[in-house]
Design a protein around this motif. Structure first.
Motif, PDB file in Angstrom:
ATOM      1  N   ALA A 240      10.546  30.702  42.396  1.00  0.00           N
ATOM      2  CA  ALA A 240      10.647  30.351  43.446  1.00  0.00           C
ATOM      3  C   ALA A 240       9.649  31.350  44.303  1.00  0.00           C
ATOM      4  O   ALA A 240       8.074  30.940  44.296  1.00  0.00           O
ATOM      5  CB  ALA A 240      11.162  29.502  44.600  1.00  0.00           C
ATOM      6  N   TYR A 288      14.199  27.394  50.786  1.00  0.00           N
ATOM      7  CA  TYR A 288      13.970  26.009  50.216  1.00  0.00           C
ATOM      8  C   TYR A 288      13.160  25.024  50.636  1.00  0.00           C
ATOM      9  O   TYR A 288      12.157  24.735  49.531  1.00  0.00           O
ATOM     10  CB  TYR A 288      15.627  24.746  49.536  1.00  0.00           C
ATOM     11  CG  TYR A 288      16.325  26.401  49.031  1.00  0.00           C
ATOM     12  CD1 TYR A 288      16.531  26.891  47.680  1.00  0.00           C
ATOM     13  CD2 TYR A 288      17.232  26.016  49.987  1.00  0.00           C
ATOM     14  CE1 TYR A 288      17.528  27.118  47.966  1.00  0.00           C
ATOM     15  CE2 TYR A 288      18.405  27.442  49.494  1.00  0.00           C
ATOM     16  CZ  TYR A 288      18.393  27.646  47.877  1.00  0.00           C
ATOM     17  OH  TYR A 288      19.280  28.842  47.785  1.00  0.00           O
ATOM     18  N   VAL A 289      13.268  24.981  51.862  1.00  0.00           N
ATOM     19  CA  VAL A 289      12.080  24.017  52.666  1.00  0.00           C
ATOM     20  C   VAL A 289      10.393  24.952  52.436  1.00  0.00           C
ATOM     21  O   VAL A 289       9.347  23.771  52.144  1.00  0.00           O
ATOM     22  CB  VAL A 289      12.555  23.548  53.891  1.00  0.00           C
ATOM     23  CG1 VAL A 289      11.557  22.718  54.293  1.00  0.00           C
ATOM     24  CG2 VAL A 289      13.456  22.828  53.840  1.00  0.00           C
ATOM     25  N   THR A 291       9.911  26.774  50.793  1.00  0.00           N
ATOM     26  CA  THR A 291       9.349  26.774  48.737  1.00  0.00           C
ATOM     27  C   THR A 291       9.051  25.794  49.327  1.00  0.00           C
ATOM     28  O   THR A 291       7.909  25.304  48.589  1.00  0.00           O
ATOM     29  CB  THR A 291       9.628  27.293  48.170  1.00  0.00           C
ATOM     30  OG1 THR A 291      11.110  28.120  48.464  1.00  0.00           O
ATOM     31  CG2 THR A 291       9.739  27.760  46.681  1.00  0.00           C
ATOM     32  N   LEU A 292       8.846  25.072  49.143  1.00  0.00           N
ATOM     33  CA  LEU A 292       8.174  23.057  49.033  1.00  0.00           C
ATOM     34  C   LEU A 292       7.497  22.975  49.935  1.00  0.00           C
ATOM     35  O   LEU A 292       6.113  22.492  49.132  1.00  0.00           O
ATOM     36  CB  LEU A 292       9.490  21.683  49.736  1.00  0.00           C
ATOM     37  CG  LEU A 292      10.483  21.980  48.897  1.00  0.00           C
ATOM     38  CD1 LEU A 292      11.101  20.390  49.391  1.00  0.00           C
ATOM     39  CD2 LEU A 292       9.857  21.424  46.776  1.00  0.00           C
ATOM     40  N   LEU A 295       4.611  25.588  48.065  1.00  0.00           N
ATOM     41  CA  LEU A 295       3.903  24.540  46.815  1.00  0.00           C
ATOM     42  C   LEU A 295       2.473  23.194  47.287  1.00  0.00           C
ATOM     43  O   LEU A 295       2.091  23.398  46.212  1.00  0.00           O
ATOM     44  CB  LEU A 295       4.825  23.974  46.243  1.00  0.00           C
ATOM     45  CG  LEU A 295       6.423  24.488  45.513  1.00  0.00           C
ATOM     46  CD1 LEU A 295       7.330  23.824  45.016  1.00  0.00           C
ATOM     47  CD2 LEU A 295       5.832  26.064  44.326  1.00  0.00           C
TER      48      LEU A 295
END
Lengths: 317, 358, 509
Positions: A240, A288-289, A291-292, A295
């Motif tokens: 990521a 993680y959020v 990263t989303l 993206l």
């Protein structure tokens, strides 16, 4: 607030380093055109090989720091050997690189624990001691940044930062870097220019294997001290970081530092009052959020190597 | 047919590699395998356990295979399975309904939970062209931490911090007649659900306009768009179905094979699903067969470990190696072609080997 | 005789096909030698052998009179042979200099020495009149300049023999003229050039001699100045060819397609089609002429519903369709033969049968309540296969990937005509096909017109536009330069308009 940051930063840096070196290795692989989602597995074999070699040498010569360096070296070698599986599948056999990477992850997770269990019974390998932390003389006295960057450091931290600097020069200033990047952007152009695309891609994947193996072993010799059969998703986080850092060394440095900091915050939130106000689940899922979201933001202007993930067939024009 | 042969050879190689692993670590492969298969097959109870172990694998295998058939790589079956299982467990622990009705609601909840977790990567892919591999990995970890904190907060177990309360009898897929038929095994209704899923999968993919559309989008997004197929809707729908299947796997695992949900672990069946799908060549029957085979390895390993001291991870190692061989099936194809040519040309074997065609 | 390169009795077989069957080609030093042949005749294979990408099964290659073995492109480069591929081999994120030095880098110690290289590139560029900025990024420069970068790449490696593979396909008429001058400069400096093409006019304009090959065999080498285009064409095709398509005068009916002040963005969010208006009537073929990338794709996609216009409207038979989906447009009578048959037109891993119902699988009898009727689908496909002569191994159940390009294209055209559309959009319908297939497809398009359908033809081949169209609209940089009647115009006029010179001739009928 500031004291909290000063408290956290040295730990965040320690946590960042294995991510950074692994993501940097993946940069070489993807720049050469091979997607490597086997990072997690490569880190695991590195952690295993490192822990195993250090464990054995520490039995021979206790309290000798050379055992640790030998362990890191072994981790790199085993990482390279293991990455050859991925290289062979994706470069020679044009296999699906995602599947091959997944297989690497599964093989690494299974075989290392299988071997460790044969040795110790529990599947874990504990080393007697890792690297010790120290404050860099003089530098740690510098106001503000001295406390942030130069206290509680490991030798490995400086080693990895040196590798990042050298890698940047190699990628952007040398013929090797130019050729490697050409293979990831337009392998047919590289081939037409007389470059052996397969060889360059092997180099990319092997560097990735070496660096990920090193990253896995650094976990053992710094904050973990024990091989447990997994690196808890750090390999995926490194992947990521690569995307988050938009396939550039400095971007990767920033991205991994962000993840390192965010993860450290989540890990220590319960003991630091100013952070305890956040529900821990929010802090844990935060990287993680983000990263989303990243993206999505980068989806329109991604600088991913254009040929990454596509098998190279020199007959096809 | 052809892929069946390749899968069989991959399995053979995997077992051979497993034998090598056993031998180099000082164990006898023959006894190892003997106990491994005995452990999975030697009594009705063990057969029942094998079938039950295979059940979640069938679901996650179908999940990954469905996504594959429609051009998507669902690496997030683990998170979808966890969330589906969590939602179903939440329903099972909260609602007081007659068993058949409760199970039905739980199954729906499981499907919805998995689908919910897959719809995010689906939308990201359709709207922003975000690669689903990365987004499903992120969703796995979000699921992991969500469940990690939600279970102790709302459904804390009586003895351990790391698991939920036990499901009441009415909320489990276990039924007495099955357990009795298989000598006290934990086999449960999940298996029937899985078989139904296999049939529905086959029907959708092969016989419906929906399957036709989804496959067309998977094979060539541009052509599908050109022909007037709603591409973005198809991508989201594919992920929803794939996620739902994985969610059902969660129901089978946490409300069938187990009676509660554990935290701090991503279910390995999610990743094994990739292996199942790949070995099964993404066909429904192939998935069923390879899930049963992997179920056998997993279910027999405990017995083998008890009898021989071979670490149980040998099963995982074998499966992982099989996947590598399945992924490099080209190698096997070349080998098969070479063997055939060698045999057919007999004396001129050497010259034909040199004419190897790529 | 002083030959730069001689390829003697070259034979190359691929599984199932003889690509080169005893071909001989002799390139004199300082000449431009055309290699003429249809698509699939074996030109690319022959040049691939010379450039070291393939190994000949038999035959001999001599460079400057000495026999050589060219095992890979590096050997070719060392022998002074360079090639400009039809699809440029340039890394778009690299600068011109980085692209040129790639593989033979200048270095200072361990690191790259870009400065020295740029200086040398600048000198070469001036000497041959190439006008290339060594510091520009490839993605920022025009296609014409990219081609000159490819030429520089060879000059940088001291190439003496330059192979140009279909170099004009992507150029504007002006750039084609410039390329002619560059080629003259090159031979003036003693270089020799092999020009691969299937365009006779370019051979006439530039080449000294021409070797014609057909189905892998050498037909002959002729002196260009003393050979007519018609003779070369006959050598290429193997029978007498008429350049003119047989067709009666059009009898246009009412307006089928009306495009009004349409503006469309391209993928980079820049305006690719600007305020474009056009109408196409029943019973006529309207051609769109223009160099590649001047807004044609965006126009077609906006009409077909694949791309949302920024402003303006599209009407079909008087009905506003601007906001409708692709499917409802197909339903209302638009058939579309797409530009790239493999990317857009077909699902290569589906069977012919499955591909033939790509737009109608959801209608009865092909399916009912969501369940496919495979027998009905097969029957439908077999009808198209029969009436459009689609040849394949296993009929309707053949995987489309296994079909030849011509048969794939015939299948698409059959599928679209079977829809019985009021408007047929044909984009590059004959690209990459042999003359037989081209003639067949042209006949079917004219047949549609004669049945009273409206046909919109988009092609990069000016000949095709001129031969088939009743009216021609010319696009340049997204703007309509003009619309002329095909019977009242000629190649020169259209060529001028394609370059952006306004000359509103016939006007809107």
């Amino acid at each position: 607030m500031w004291t909290t940051i000063v408290q956290i930063m040295p730990y965040a840096i320690v946590f960042t380093i294995p991510l950074l070196i692994t993501a940097l290795g993946a940069l070489f692989s993807e720049r050469s055109g091979i997607v490597n989602i086997g990072l997690e597995g490569l880190m695991v074999v590195g952690a295993f090989a490192g822990a195993f070699v250090i464990f054995k040498f520490q039995e021979l010569w206790p309290h000798n720091v050379a055992a640790l360096w030998l362990g890191l070296l072994a981790a790199m070698l085993v990482g390279v050997l293991f990455s050859l599986l991925h290289a062979f599948a994706s470069i020679n056999l044009s296999a699906n690189q995602i599947i091959s990477g997944t297989a690497i992850n599964m093989i690494a997770g299974a075989i290392t624990v299988f071997l460790a269990r044969n040795m110790t019974g529990s599947g874990n390998i504990r080393i007697t001691s890792g690297f010790s932390r120290y404050d860099v003389p003089l530098f740690s006295e510098i106001p503000i940044i001295g406390k942030l960057l130069f206290t509680g450091t490991y030798d490995t931290t400086w080693l990895i930062l040196l590798i990042v600097a050298v890698s940047t020069i190699v990628l952007y200033k040398t013929p090797f870097g130019l050729r490697l990047r050409a293979c990831g952007e337009h392998p047919h152009a590289a081939e037409a220019a007389g470059i052996n695309v397969k060889k360059m891609r092997y180099m990319g994947v092997m560097i990735s294997g070496a660096f990920a193996g090193l990253g896995g072993a650094i976990i053992i010799v710094t904050f973990a001290g024990e091989f447990t059969g997994s690196v808890s998703g750090l390999g995926f986080l490194a992947l990521a970081s690569l995307i988050f850092g938009q396939w550039k060394p400095l971007g990767i440095l920033a991205a991994t530092l962000f993840f390192g900091f965010a993860s450290t915050v989540a890990n220590v939130s319960q003991v630091i009052p100013s952070l305890a106000v956040f529900p821990p689940v929010i802090l844990k899922v935060f990287p993680y959020v983000v990263t989303l979201l990243a993206l999505i933001v980068f989806s329109k202007s991604s600088r991913a190597p254009q040929a990454a993930g596509e098998p190279f067939d020199s007959g096809k024009r | 047919m052809r892929s069946g042969v390749i899968s069989l050879i991959a399995v053979l190689f995997g077992l051979l590699a497993g034998a090598v692993l056993m031998a180099v670590t000082g164990h006898s492969p023959i006894t190892g395998y003997m106990y491994l298969f005995e452990g999975g097959l030697k009594s009705p109870e063990r057969i029942g356990d094998t079938l039950a172990t295979a059940t979640p694998l069938i679901f996650t295998g179908l999940s990954v295979a469905f996504a594959f058939r429609t051009g998507l790589f669902n690496i997030g079956a683990a998170g979808q399975m966890l969330l589906g299982g969590f939602l179903a467990s939440a329903v099972g622990l909260s609602l007081d309904l007659p068993k058949p009705l409760l199970l039905l609601v739980m199954i729906i909840a499981g499907f919805v939970g998995g689908a919910l977790w897959a719809v995010v990567p689906g939308i990201l892919k359709a709207k922003y062209n975000v690669h689903e591999v990365v987004s499903t990995i992120m969703m796995n970890w979000i699921a992991y931490w969500t469940v990690y904190y939600a279970v102790p907060a709302y459904f804390k177990g009586e003895f351990l911090e790391t698991e939920s309360k036990l499901l009441p009898e009415a909320a489990t897929l276990n039924v007495p007649f099955l357990s009795e038929m298989f000598g006290g095994s934990y086999i449960n209704l999940g298996l029937f659900l899985a078989v139904i899923a296999v049939i529905v999968f086959a029907f959708i993919i092969n016989r419906t306009t929906l399957g036709y559309e989804l496959k067309a989008v998977g094979l060539n997004r541009h052509s599908a768009e050109y022909a007037g197929i709603a591409v973005n809707r198809s991508i989201v729908l594919s992920m929803v179905i794939a996620g739902g299947l994985a969610g059902l796997g969660g129901v089978a695992q946490y409300a069938g094979n187990a009676a509660n949900i554990q935290i701090g672990i991503l279910p390995s069946q999610g990743f094994d699903g990739i292996a199942v799908a790949l070995l099964g060549a993404n066909t429904p029957v192939g998935v069923l067969l390879s899930a049963l085979f992997f179920g056998l390895l997993y279910s027999g390993r405990g017995f083998m470990n008890a009898m021989t001291e071979i670490p149980p991870e040998i099963a995982n190692s074998i499966i992982a190696i099989i996947i590598y061989f399945a992924a490099t099936s080209i190698l096997i194809e070349r080998l098969v072609r070479w063997l055939i040519r060698r045999r057919s040309s007999g004396a001129s074997a050497r010259s034909s080997a040199e004419r190897k065609v790529d | 005789m002083d030959y730069a390169v001689e390829m003697l009795d070259i034979r190359k077989e691929f599984p199932g096909i003889v690509a080169n069957d005893d071909i001989t080609l002799r390139l004199k030093r300082g000449e431009i030698h055309a290699l003429l042949g249809e698509n699939g005749a074996g030109k690319s294979t022959l040049m691939g052998i010379l450039f070291g990408m393939y190994q000949a099964d038999r035959g001999m290659i001599k460079v400057s009179g000495k026999e050589v073995r060219i095992g890979n492109p590096n050997v070719a480069t060392k022998l002074g042979i360079g090639m400009v591929h039809q699809h440029f081999k340039l890394v778009s994120t690299f600068t011109v200099t980085e692209n040129i030095i790639l593989g033979s880098e200048t270095r200072k110690g361990l690191v790259l020495d870009v400065k020295t290289a740029s200086k040398r590139i600048e000198q070469l560029s001036q000497r041959y009149g190439l006008n290339v900025d060594p510091h520009a990024k490839i993605e920022d420069i025009s296609v014409g300049m990219q081609q000159r970068v490819e030429i520089l790449k060879m000059l940088y490696r001291d190439a003496e023999v330059l192979i140009l593979d279909e170099p004009t396909a992507v150029l504007t008429p002006q750039e084609i003229l410039d390329l002619g001058i560059i080629m003259k400069n090159l031979i003036g400096e003693g270089k020799s050039i092999i020009l691969i093409t299937h365009k006779l006019k370019e051979i006439k304009a530039n080449a000294h001699r021409c070797t014609v090959i057909r189905r892998g065999k050498t037909i002959g080498t002729v002196d260009v100045a003393s050979t007519s285009e018609l003779v070369m064409a006959e050598m290429m095709v193997g029978r007498s060819v008429t350049f003119k398509v047989d067709k009666k005068a059009a009898s246009p009916g009412e307006i089928v397609l009306q495009v009004d002040s349409l503006s469309v963005n391209n993928n980079k969010k820049c305006l690719a089609l600007n305020n474009f208006s056009l109408e196409v009537r029943a019973g006529e073929i309207v051609g769109i002429a223009g160099v590649d990338g001047n807004g044609q794709s965006e126009l077609v996609e906006a009409i077909a519903g694949l791309r949302k216009p920024e402003s303006g409207s599209v009407r079909l038979k008087g009905e506003e369709i601007t906001g409708l989906s692709v499917r409802s447009r197909i339903h209302r009578g638009i058939g579309h033969i797409p530009e790239d048959r493999q990317k857009r037109g077909l699902v290569l891993d589906y069977t012919i049968a499955e591909n033939m119902v790509l737009e109608v699988y959801h209608r009865e009898p092909h399916s009912k309540r969501g369940i496919l009727n495979k027998a009905a689908i097969k029957q439908y496909a077999e009808r198209i296969i029969a009436s459009f002569d689609v040849r394949s191994g296993q009929g309707a159940s053949s995987i489309v990937r296994s079909l030849s390009g011509g048969n794939q294209q015939k299948a698409i055209i059959g599928r679209e005509i079977e829809l019985n559309p009021d408007l047929l959009i044909a984009v590059q319908p004959t690209r990459g096909l042999d003359v037989g297939s081209i003639e067949y497809i042209h006949r079917r398009l004219v047949e549609q017109r004669d049945k009273g359908k409206a046909v919109l033809l988009i092609s990069l081949e000016l000949d095709e536009i001129l031969n088939l169209s009743d009216r021609i609209a010319v696009l340049n940089q997204g703007e309509r330069i003009g619309v002329v009647n095909a019977s009242e115009t000629n190649e020169n006029e259209i060529g001028m308009m394609m370059a952006g010179v306004t000359a509103e001739g016939g006007g809107e009928a």
